[in-house]
Design a protein around this motif. Structure first.
Motif, PDB file in Angstrom:
ATOM      1  N   MET A   1       1.050  -1.510  -0.049  1.00  0.00           N
ATOM      2  CA  MET A   1      -0.066   0.072  -0.141  1.00  0.00           C
ATOM      3  C   MET A   1       0.883   1.321  -0.052  1.00  0.00           C
ATOM      4  N   THR A   2       0.460   2.372  -0.742  1.00  0.00           N
ATOM      5  CA  THR A   2       1.228   3.519  -0.688  1.00  0.00           C
ATOM      6  C   THR A   2       0.318   4.651  -0.316  1.00  0.00           C
ATOM      7  N   GLU A   3       1.049   5.672   0.174  1.00  0.00           N
ATOM      8  CA  GLU A   3       0.561   6.961   0.591  1.00  0.00           C
ATOM      9  C   GLU A   3      -0.069   7.487  -0.519  1.00  0.00           C
ATOM     10  N   SER A   4       0.088   7.527  -1.792  1.00  0.00           N
ATOM     11  CA  SER A   4      -0.453   8.297  -2.929  1.00  0.00           C
ATOM     12  C   SER A   4      -1.845   8.157  -2.948  1.00  0.00           C
ATOM     13  N   ALA A   5      -2.406   7.137  -2.466  1.00  0.00           N
ATOM     14  CA  ALA A   5      -3.972   6.806  -2.625  1.00  0.00           C
ATOM     15  C   ALA A   5      -4.752   7.556  -1.317  1.00  0.00           C
ATOM     16  N   PHE A   6      -3.812   7.871  -0.233  1.00  0.00           N
ATOM     17  CA  PHE A   6      -4.503   8.178   0.860  1.00  0.00           C
ATOM     18  C   PHE A   6      -5.159   9.440   0.863  1.00  0.00           C
ATOM     19  N   ALA A   7      -6.603   9.445   1.454  1.00  0.00           N
ATOM     20  CA  ALA A   7      -7.348  10.569   1.463  1.00  0.00           C
ATOM     21  C   ALA A   7      -8.090  10.618   3.029  1.00  0.00           C
ATOM     22  N   LEU A   8      -7.929  11.853   3.689  1.00  0.00           N
ATOM     23  CA  LEU A   8      -8.500  11.921   4.997  1.00  0.00           C
ATOM     24  C   LEU A   8     -10.037  11.988   4.934  1.00  0.00           C
ATOM     25  N   ASP A   9     -10.770  11.064   5.494  1.00  0.00           N
ATOM     26  CA  ASP A   9     -12.064  11.252   5.737  1.00  0.00           C
ATOM     27  C   ASP A   9     -12.347  12.778   5.819  1.00  0.00           C
ATOM     28  N   PRO A  10     -13.559  13.267   5.147  1.00  0.00           N
ATOM     29  CA  PRO A  10     -14.084  14.563   5.096  1.00  0.00           C
ATOM     30  C   PRO A  10     -14.792  14.992   6.529  1.00  0.00           C
ATOM     31  N   ARG A  11     -15.014  13.743   7.558  1.00  0.00           N
ATOM     32  CA  ARG A  11     -15.617  14.012   8.773  1.00  0.00           C
ATOM     33  C   ARG A  11     -14.527  14.541   9.483  1.00  0.00           C
ATOM     34  N   LEU A  12     -13.232  13.739   9.507  1.00  0.00           N
ATOM     35  CA  LEU A  12     -12.174  14.207  10.210  1.00  0.00           C
ATOM     36  C   LEU A  12     -11.686  15.425   9.842  1.00  0.00           C
ATOM     37  N   ALA A  13     -11.492  15.728   8.452  1.00  0.00           N
ATOM     38  CA  ALA A  13     -11.088  17.016   8.010  1.00  0.00           C
ATOM     39  C   ALA A  13     -11.939  17.960   8.659  1.00  0.00           C
ATOM     40  N   ALA A  14     -13.151  17.846   8.721  1.00  0.00           N
ATOM     41  CA  ALA A  14     -13.952  19.069   9.294  1.00  0.00           C
ATOM     42  C   ALA A  14     -13.899  19.301  10.655  1.00  0.00           C
ATOM     43  N   ASP A  15     -13.594  18.447  11.563  1.00  0.00           N
ATOM     44  CA  ASP A  15     -13.555  18.687  12.861  1.00  0.00           C
ATOM     45  C   ASP A  15     -12.081  18.864  13.577  1.00  0.00           C
ATOM     46  N   THR A  16     -11.006  18.912  12.624  1.00  0.00           N
ATOM     47  CA  THR A  16      -9.745  18.814  13.110  1.00  0.00           C
ATOM     48  C   THR A  16      -8.740  19.881  12.208  1.00  0.00           C
ATOM     49  N   VAL A  17      -7.680  19.981  12.597  1.00  0.00           N
ATOM     50  CA  VAL A  17      -6.565  20.998  12.181  1.00  0.00           C
ATOM     51  C   VAL A  17      -5.384  20.183  12.131  1.00  0.00           C
ATOM     52  N   GLU A  18      -4.497  19.914  10.641  1.00  0.00           N
ATOM     53  CA  GLU A  18      -3.522  19.288  10.800  1.00  0.00           C
ATOM     54  C   GLU A  18      -2.274  20.106  11.486  1.00  0.00           C
ATOM     55  N   VAL A  19      -1.509  18.933  12.270  1.00  0.00           N
ATOM     56  CA  VAL A  19      -0.575  19.506  13.021  1.00  0.00           C
ATOM     57  C   VAL A  19       0.947  18.960  12.052  1.00  0.00           C
ATOM     58  N   GLY A  20       0.918  17.712  11.606  1.00  0.00           N
ATOM     59  CA  GLY A  20       2.152  17.318  10.513  1.00  0.00           C
ATOM     60  C   GLY A  20       1.642  15.940  10.387  1.00  0.00           C
ATOM     61  N   ASP A  21       2.928  15.299  10.038  1.00  0.00           N
ATOM     62  CA  ASP A  21       3.122  13.873   9.695  1.00  0.00           C
ATOM     63  C   ASP A  21       4.182  13.305  10.331  1.00  0.00           C
ATOM     64  N   LEU A  22       3.896  12.031  10.822  1.00  0.00           N
ATOM     65  CA  LEU A  22       4.792  11.255  11.577  1.00  0.00           C
ATOM     66  C   LEU A  22       5.257  10.236  10.236  1.00  0.00           C
ATOM     67  N   ALA A  23       6.197   9.284  10.567  1.00  0.00           N
ATOM     68  CA  ALA A  23       6.488   8.226   9.331  1.00  0.00           C
ATOM     69  C   ALA A  23       5.393   7.711   8.919  1.00  0.00           C
ATOM     70  N   LEU A  24       4.272   7.370   9.573  1.00  0.00           N
ATOM     71  CA  LEU A  24       3.276   6.378   9.201  1.00  0.00           C
ATOM     72  C   LEU A  24       1.765   7.468   9.166  1.00  0.00           C
ATOM     73  N   CYS A  25       1.742   8.053   9.909  1.00  0.00           N
ATOM     74  CA  CYS A  25       0.570   8.923  10.412  1.00  0.00           C
ATOM     75  C   CYS A  25       0.376  10.214  10.285  1.00  0.00           C
ATOM     76  N   ARG A  26      -0.686  10.830   9.741  1.00  0.00           N
ATOM     77  CA  ARG A  26      -1.036  12.229   9.808  1.00  0.00           C
ATOM     78  C   ARG A  26      -1.322  12.490  11.215  1.00  0.00           C
ATOM     79  N   VAL A  27      -1.020  13.523  11.826  1.00  0.00           N
ATOM     80  CA  VAL A  27      -1.206  13.958  13.081  1.00  0.00           C
ATOM     81  C   VAL A  27      -2.204  15.044  13.006  1.00  0.00           C
ATOM     82  N   LEU A  28      -3.409  15.043  13.588  1.00  0.00           N
ATOM     83  CA  LEU A  28      -4.502  15.988  13.622  1.00  0.00           C
ATOM     84  C   LEU A  28      -4.936  16.499  15.212  1.00  0.00           C
ATOM     85  N   LEU A  29      -5.033  17.901  15.010  1.00  0.00           N
ATOM     86  CA  LEU A  29      -5.624  18.372  16.462  1.00  0.00           C
ATOM     87  C   LEU A  29      -7.137  18.307  16.589  1.00  0.00           C
TER      88      LEU A  29
END
Length: 139
Positions: A1-29
């Motif tokens: 699996m690659t990161e290229s097809a990753f898309a954040l679920d719109p419900r998560l995007a609506a309630d959060t703000v991006e902090v940054g990325d770790l090796a695997l995970c997007r970090v959200l507040l």
């Protein structure tokens, strides 16, 4: 699996703000001033359960949960850090790392579904994201 097809679920995007990325995970507040709350989202497509991750990604997720827990402790000095991956509303695998205080409005119950989210004032949110980003960089 690659990161290229990753898309954040719109419900998560609506309630959060991006902090940054770790090796695997997007970090959200989570944009909820009532609770210090981070969310880790593995940048892998079509993943809803930890068992959908490769063994290496599952191990990386656990390491990143430990890092996020340490960041939460340094960021907010909570009485307790709750970690959970529910997925009943948002199927995309995501892990909540929530700082809890005996004085918070939901204590000792869960934060999920407790009243309505109260967004941070813009300046407070910006400062929190900057501090969290610095702590993640140092981890």
């Amino acid at each position: 699996m690659t990161e290229s097809a990753f898309a954040l679920d719109p419900r998560l995007a609506a309630d959060t703000v991006e902090v940054g990325d770790l090796a695997l995970c997007r970090v959200l507040l989570m944009d909820d001033a009532r609770f210090p709350w981070l969310i880790l989202v593995p940048r892998r497509p079509d993943v809803s359960e930890t068992t959908d991750l490769s063994e290496a990604d599952a191990a990386a997720l656990w390491r990143e949960i430990r890092i996020a827990t340490g960041v939460m402790q340094a960021l907010s000095k909570p009485d307790k850090v709750n970690v959970g991956a529910l997925g009943n509303v948002v199927a995309q695998l995501h892990v909540h790392v929530v700082g809890r205080f005996r004085s918070d409005p939901a204590w000792p119950g869960p934060v999920w579904g407790f009243e309505s989210r109260k967004p941070y004032p813009f300046h407070a949110r910006a400062q929190l994201i900057e501090r969290a980003g610095t702590l993640f960089s140092a981890a």
